[in-house]
Structures are given as C-alpha cells and as structure tokens.
Design a protein around this motif. Structure first.
Motif, short mmCIF file in Angstrom:
data_model
loop_
_atom_site.label_atom_id
_atom_site.label_comp_id
_atom_site.label_asym_id
_atom_site.label_seq_id
_atom_site.Cartn_x
_atom_site.Cartn_y
_atom_site.Cartn_z
N ASP A 1 1.47 12.51 1.72
CA ASP A 1 1.86 12.05 3.05
C ASP A 1 2.74 13.07 3.75
OD1 ASP A 1 0.48 9.84 2.42
OD2 ASP A 1 2.21 8.52 2.14
N ALA B 1 1.19 7.66 -9.28
CA ALA B 1 0.49 7.59 -8.00
C ALA B 1 1.45 7.61 -6.82
CB ALA B 1 -0.37 6.33 -7.95
N GLU C 1 1.35 10.29 -3.81
CA GLU C 1 1.13 9.83 -2.44
C GLU C 1 2.20 10.33 -1.51
OE1 GLU C 1 -0.77 5.63 -3.45
OE2 GLU C 1 0.81 5.60 -1.96
N GLU D 1 -4.48 2.66 -6.33
CA GLU D 1 -3.88 1.62 -5.48
C GLU D 1 -4.75 0.37 -5.43
OE1 GLU D 1 -1.00 1.59 -3.94
OE2 GLU D 1 -0.61 3.54 -4.88
N VAL E 1 0.84 -1.20 0.00
CA VAL E 1 0.00 0.00 0.00
C VAL E 1 0.87 1.26 0.00
CG1 VAL E 1 -1.98 -1.09 1.11
CG2 VAL E 1 -0.23 -0.03 2.52
N ARG E 2 2.14 1.08 -0.34
CA ARG E 2 3.11 2.16 -0.46
C ARG E 2 3.24 2.96 0.82
NH1 ARG E 2 3.76 3.01 -6.64
NH2 ARG E 2 1.66 2.56 -7.37
N LEU E 3 3.41 2.24 1.92
CA LEU E 3 3.64 2.92 3.18
C LEU E 3 4.89 2.36 3.84
CD1 LEU E 3 0.19 3.42 4.92
CD2 LEU E 3 1.81 5.14 4.18
N ARG F 1 -5.03 3.42 4.13
CA ARG F 1 -4.15 2.45 3.47
C ARG F 1 -3.67 1.37 4.44
NH1 ARG F 1 0.23 5.74 0.68
NH2 ARG F 1 -0.80 7.54 1.59
#
Ligand code: ATP
Ligand code: MG
Lengths: 259, 292
Positions: free
Chosen positions: B20, B12, B16, A180, A126-128, A146
């Motif tokens: 963030d 994307a 993001e 996503e 989730v691109r974290l 996310r």
C-alpha cells in the motif's frame, strides 16, 4: 425460468441452487447458446470455484445468479440476495471508500448511527484501517479490490459471488488477497462462488473446483480439494492438483481447435 | 517469485502495508509562487497587452466617436460609480440572469431526466431539444415580446428558452455516459427504481450535468443581454443591455465600451466564481482532473 429467492421462513440447505440452467443470446448470427444445462449446488459456508477458459460463460453465469439477467431455461434459487464482486472494482468514484461501504449498509436498511462504525469495522477486516476518507482514485488497485470486497461483505449476504476479482493484480498482491479472502471466509462463514480462469488460484482457494467447458458452457468435471487451509499457491499439493486440472482443461480447449 | 515456503500467513498484514505504501503517493497543494506564475500572471499579461495596444491605436484612429480613449472609458465607469448607478446596472441584470437560471434549472433538470430515462419521450423530443441548442436565443426575443409584452416575464422566458435545452441536454448526455457497470453494481447493492436514480444514476451523471449548467449559464446570460438590448424599456429598470442600447442612442462611445466591458466581466466573473469551481470540484473529487 426464473431467478428466485428462497422464502424467508423456508429453511434451505443451500446458499445457491442452479437447476438445469441454460442461457442463450440472440446475436447477429442467430441464437447463440452460451450456457447449457448447468446444475450446481453451493452449500452454506462452502467455497466453490468455477473454472473455465475465457469466453466460456462464467460472467454470464454469475450475472444470472446475481439476478442481473434471466436464464433462458432452468431455475436459480438463492438464499437471500447475493453480493457480487465484479472483475473491475466497480466502486463509485463520487464517494469515499468509507461512503461506498456505507451506501451498501444504507441500502440494506442499517440505521444511520450504526453505519460509520460498521464501515470502519469492515475496512479493518480487509486491513484498510484509515482508508475511510480516501477517494477511490487515491487507492491502489489492490486497495480498491479490498474496498470492493468490504462493500460486498457489507451486504451480509449468505452468498458472495466473485468474478475474477484479482485477475488484474500483480502476483504478490494477489497472493496477499488470497490469504485475506480465506481468512474472511473462515471468519464469517459466508458461502463463496468464485470465478476464475487461473487454475492455481482455483485450487488455492476452493473446497470444490467446478470446470466449465466452452461453447456451450457445460460442467465438464468437478474436484473436491481436501488440502488443508492455510494453503499457499506454491504448495506442492496445490501444484499437483492444478497440473491435473490443467490437463483436463487443455483437453477441453483442444476439442475446439483454434478457439 | 522466490519460493517462500516458510512465510506464515500472519505476515500478510505487513506485506500489505508495504504494498500500500508503495502504491500510493502523497499529493499536496502546489506552492503559491507556482500558482501565481501558472494561473495569475498569464491573464494579467494578456490584459496589459490589450491596454497597451489600445493606447497605441487610439491616437492613430483619432476619432473618439469610433474609438474612445482608455481614459474616457475609465471616466464613464467613474461617473456611473459616483452617481451610484454602476451597482444598480449590474444588479438588475445579474439578479434577472440568476433568477432565470434557477427557473431553467428547475425545469431543465426533470426534463432532462425524463428524456434520458423514458424512451418514448426521448424519441419524441430528444432531437428537438438538441436542435434547440443551435438556435440562437435572440430568435426568441420577437415572439416573446409579442406573447408576453415588454416586461420581466418576457426576459425570463427568453432566458429559459436559451438555458433549458443546455441543462436538459447536459443531464441527458451525463446519464447516457454512466458506465453500465455502475448501474449493475447499484442493482446488486439493492439500489433499484428511485433509489437507483438517486444513489447511482444522478451522481454518476454529475460531470455531464455540471457541464450543461455551465453552458446553460453562458446561454442564459447571452439571451438576457439580447433581450435587454432589443426590448429596452425604461420601466423595466436599466440593466447592462439597456445601458448599451442607451449608449448607442446617445452616440456615447465611451459608455458603449463601458457596457460591453461590464457584460463581459460579469459573465466571466459568474463563471469563475460559481461554475468553474463547481466543475473543478466535481472532476477533482473523482480523480478526473489532472493537476498542473
Ligand atoms: N449480452 C450479451 N449479448 C450477446 N452475447 C453475449 C452477451 N454477454 C456475453 N455474451 C457471449 O457469451 C459468451 C460468454 O461470455 P462471458 O462474459 O460470460 O465469458 P467469461 O467466461 O466471463 O469470459 P472471461 O473469462 O473472458 O471473462 C461470450 O461468447 C460472449 O460473446
Ligand atoms: Mg468474465
């Protein structure tokens, strides 16, 4: 009259099957029929959005599929226990982002030594990356959703239920999360039943849009969406179909007069 | 929203990252000077004001049997310290208080959990439990003396009766305040039954529970002092309550002040060293405490 899981050795050709599901609540004014005779099949790997006006029973329906509540009539069968992503992120504030995901893994029976890596992997999905040790309150709204998505994915269910998960987010963040979700859906092959009252969102994401009418909630119409992915919410075909669906939705709402 | 027809999906990730970065702010510790001005200076000032008032008042009253001089009280402290008794007084009471509190914890926690979760038990003893909180625990001293005699178990009984309701009630209100959303989220993750209690209900109820512990300690300490004053008996060892009672019978006002100050300081110290940090940690880790 029950929510059942398909037998383990039974091969099923659906992720979820709802047969003539009805639900009523007993309120002060007597019985209130909220859902009436709903039958939906979600095929394995399919992305279905459930569209309906506010209060038409979408959350009620998802709760039934998730097994949090029982239908008054009809039956629901799911291929394994579904994962549910709530409208609010529903992350546990006493745990870090990573530990939230690890709890889902633990409850699924993943052995301890594997959990950490698995959680990091899901966060990366989730691109974290790097959010592992962050507390929930230290994350932005989009990041929380996310993480919640990663926690739901950690259950590795065949079916992912999502209850307006992006409703509270600003348009740009929501756009990004749509991308996503589409990517993750394509990568993992999970079936998704996604609830929304946003017509464009429904069309942007789904292979099939199911429109619910209000009071009681019935299936009003269905649309197959064969616009190729990746789509964007501003794409002309998306807008076109959205317009068509909105007209039908308006008609449904108009039938109820003020409400 | 501008129309961005050519934006590729691969973008994307960077969008993001930008979002963030925008939505999160760095938090650091406040500088030392600020901590001093905000946290340490005010209580020091308050104590200084009290001391000054005392110095001014003492010659006005001019009766050492009513208001001893600050010097006399300091002398009483020094005496006790030099005789090596001071630590003994404190330890006798603190060890009793903490041990009693641990017992109260072991009884109050399961009790609170059962009251919170079992409807029948709740209807049966819930109201009594919250009613007991408003009963001053001194009231338990006479019956405890009659039932158990003048000994340590009587002290512990009084502490338990004072602290258990607070601890149990804290847990009950903690459990009551758990948002249903957490319980449902837990259930969809597979946390049902005991696993649900362990992984969701208890951690979610922690803030209320800790508040109950804090209050439970205050009640323990008060009940213990009451018990020590009323039921002072030489064989039990001299705690702070007995010290106060001994001072009264000896009409030694400096010693009375010494005992009162000790009781106050110990109560505050335990709260500051154990319960306040615990509470702050619980609240801060959940983002429920605003800094500053
Ligand atoms: N536990 C309950 N008891 C009584 N009535 C309920 C209960 N849950 C839902 N309802 C009623 O059922 C109807 C549908 O509620 P539901 O939350 O499913 O709507 P929804 O489609 O999810 O709406 P929204 O888009 O605003 O989230 C509402 O009229 C609501 O009042
Ligand atoms: Mg809803």
């Amino acid at each position: 009259m029950a929510t059942t899981l398909a037998e383990a050795d039974e091969t099923v050709d659906f992720a979820a099957r709802l047969e003539h599901v009805s639900k009523s609540f007993t309120g002060p004014g007597g019985q209130q029929l909220v859902l009436d005779d709903i039958s939906i099949d979600v095929a394995p790997g399919e992305f279905v959005t459930l569209l309906g006006a506010s209060g038409c029973g979408k959350s009620t329906l998802l709760n039934l599929v998730a097994g949090l509540d029982r239908p008054t009539a009809g039956s629901i069968t799911t291929d394994g226990r579904p994962a549910l992503m709530f409208q609010e992120h529903a992350l546990f504030p006493w745990l870090t982002a990573g530990k939230n995901i690890e709890l889902a893994l633990k409850l699924r029976g993943v052995p301890k030594p594997l959990r950490r890596d698995k959680a990091e992997e899901l966060l990366e999905l989730v691109r974290l990356k790097g959010a592992y040790g962050k507390r929930v309150h230290e994350l932005s709204g989009g990041m929380r959703q996310r993480v919640a998505m990663a926690r739901a994915l950690a259950q590795e269910s065949n079916l992912l239920l999502m209850d307006e998960p992006f409703a509270a987010l600003d348009a740009i963040t929501r756009d990004v999360l749509h991308d996503e979700l589409t990517r993750i859906w394509a990568e993992t092959g999970v079936s998704v039943l996604f609830v929304t009252h946003n017509v464009r969102e429904a069309v942007r994401l789904a292979q099939r849009v199911v429109l619910l009418s209000s009071r009681p909630g019935r299936i009003a119409r269905e649309w197959e969406v064969d616009i190729p992915q990746p789509r964007r919410i501003e794409d002309a075909p998306v807008a076109e179909l959205s317009l068509e669906i909105t007209e039908v939705l308006r008609g449904e709402i108009r039938r109820h007069g003020q409400h | 929203m501008a129309s961005t027809e050519t934006t590729p999906v691969q973008d994307a990730g960077s969008v993001e990252a930008g979002l963030d970065a925008l939505e999160t702010t760095a938090t650091g510790r406040p500088p030392l000077r600020q901590t001093f001005v905000n946290k340490i200076l005010p209580p020091i000032t308050a104590v200084a004001v009290v001391l000054v008032a005392w110095y001014v008042l003492y010659p006005v009253v001019d009766d050492p049997t009513k208001l001893p001089s600050p010097g006399a009280v300091a002398g009483a402290f020094q005496d006790a310290w030099l005789k090596g008794d001071l630590v003994g007084y404190i330890w006798t009471s603190v060890s009793r208080g903490l041990l009693g509190f641990v017992f109260a914890l072991l009884i109050g926690t399961p009790l609170g959990l059962v009251v919170a979760r079992v409807k029948f038990v709740r209807a049966a003893i819930g109201p009594i439990l919250s009613g007991l909180q408003s009963l001053p625990s001194v009231a338990w001293v006479p019956p405890a003396v009659i039932w158990l005699g003048l000994n340590n178990s009587m002290m512990y009984a009084v502490i338990l009766l004072g602290a258990v309701p607070s601890i149990a009630n804290g847990l009950v209100s903690g459990v009551d305040q758990v948002p249903p959303l957490f319980l449902r989220a837990g259930r969809t993750l597979g946390a049902t039954g005991v696993r649900g209690i362990w992984h969701v209900t208890l951690p979610a109820a922690l803030p209320g529970y800790v508040a109950g512990l804090k209050q439970g300690w205050a009640f323990s300490w008060r009940s213990l002092m009451a018990a020590e004053i009323i039921a002072s008996f030489p064989d039990l060892g001299v705690g702070l309550g007995q010290l106060l009672e001994n001072a009264r019978t000896a009409s030694d006002m400096a010693m009375v002040f010494e005992a009162i100050l000790l009781i106050l300081f110990v109560g505050i110290a335990i709260d500051l060293l154990i319960f306040s940090p615990l509470e702050r940690w619980v609240l801060r880790s959940r983002g429920l405490l605003v800094k500053g």
